[in-house]
Design an enzyme around this catalytic site. Structure first.
Site, PDB file in Angstrom:
ATOM      1  CG  HIS A 243      -2.241   0.270   7.927  1.00 45.90           C
ATOM      2  ND1 HIS A 243      -2.061  -0.648   6.925  1.00 45.90           N
ATOM      3  CD2 HIS A 243      -3.166  -0.253   8.750  1.00 45.90           C
ATOM      4  CE1 HIS A 243      -2.840  -1.696   7.137  1.00 45.90           C
ATOM      5  NE2 HIS A 243      -3.521  -1.473   8.243  1.00 45.90           N
TER       6      HIS A 243
ATOM      7  CD  GLU B  15      -1.155  -0.175   3.727  1.00 48.41           C
ATOM      8  OE1 GLU B  15      -0.739   0.185   4.843  1.00 48.41           O
ATOM      9  OE2 GLU B  15      -2.281  -0.652   3.540  1.00 48.41           O
TER      10      GLU B  15
END
Length: 294
Positions: free
Chosen positions: A249, A211
């Protein structure tokens, strides 16, 4: 075969006596994990009855290891106590510490990961779903009923995408699925998992999920180019993420052109990795590679 976690793994749960600890211990037991007890100094000597199985509670990881032969611990304690919990496990000589807890300060993670490495303990996480070797063992919070045993390995920064790829490829199955965590500092990297899967004779292909943020995927691409002979299929989350915004995150922070999904995708493709635009397309690429169609 599997990596890091096998049917013979004996698992302790630090935090088993809490509500979340009991819930996830039940799920691990239902998946066939050999959970041998919990750790809580305030409740040492007691037992916890989970679905008809009385699990002992130990005062320390060292005591639990001596009594049961445990070689894995799952850490399900609040963030303020996580560093002490992992440090205790490492000092006891446990082989694998799976740190589910999210919200741990980065300086705490840096400290306990360094402490664990110095003592030979592998840390998965923090802020991760754990890992599962389907049909063998499940250490963490990964749903065990969405896939099956097989010959594909999976390493992912994202817990949700770990589950999605497991489900998308449930007909193919997995040797081991590892959610390494999305924090800026984690104990086990994509490269660590790629190395282990490369050495596992029962893993034929690896799925790598990344990601935006950081350079872990670019470093993984360089490692794949030099050291991985098995096919790798990738997916990078965040291709449509707006510029200049922190998303997901704690590690998903993009600075300038560094850490963008496009840069990661290009690095992986340059290393020979087939990269899907969506999880579903990624699963199709996996099937095509396994079938020899690409």
């Amino acid at each position: 075969m599997a990596i890091f976690l096998t049917k013979d793994s004996k698992v302790l749960v630090q935090g088993m006596t809490g509500a979340e600890g009991m819930k996830h211990t039940r799920r691990m037991l239902a998946a066939g994990t050999d959970v041998v007890g919990g750790v809580n100094p305030r409740k040492a000597g007691s037992t916890v009855d989970l679905d008809g199985r009385a699990l002992p509670v130990f005062g320390s990881v060292a005591e639990g290891m001596r009594s049961t032969g445990a070689d894995v611990t799952v850490v399900l304690v609040p963030p303020a106590f996580a560093a002490a919990a992992v440090g205790e496990a490492a000092d006891a000589g446990i082989g694998l510490a799976v740190v589910i807890t999210e919200g741990i300060p980065v300086h705490d993670s840096v400290a306990f990961i360094a402490r664990a490495r110095a003592r030979g303990t592998r840390v998965i996480g923090p802020n991760c779903p754990g890992l599962i070797s389907p049909g063998r063992s499940n250490a963490g919070i990964v749903p065990a009923d969405i896939t099956a045993p097989g010959r594909v390995g999976l390493v992912s920064r994202s817990g949700t995408l770990t589950y999605q790829l497991m489900h998308e490829l449930r007909d193919t199955g997995f040797s081991t699925c590892v959610g390494i965590g999305g924090d800026p500092v984690v104990g086990t990297s994509h490269i660590d998992c790629l190395t282990a899967f490369e050495e596992d004779p029962d893993t034929d292909l690896v799925v790598l999920v990344g990601e935006i943020g950081g350079d872990a995927e670019e470093r993984a691409a360089a490692h794949i180019r030099e050291h991985v002979t098995k096919p790798v299929v990738g997916y990078i989350a965040g291709l449509t993420a707006p510029e200049g915004r922190t998303m997901g995150h704690a590690g998903a922070t993009v600075s300038g052109s560094a850490g963008t999904a496009r840069a990661k995708k290009e690095a992986l493709e340059a290393a020979g990795v087939r990269v899907g635009a969506t999880p579903t397309e990624t699963a199709r690429l996996v099937r095509a590679v396994l079938d020899g169609r690409t």
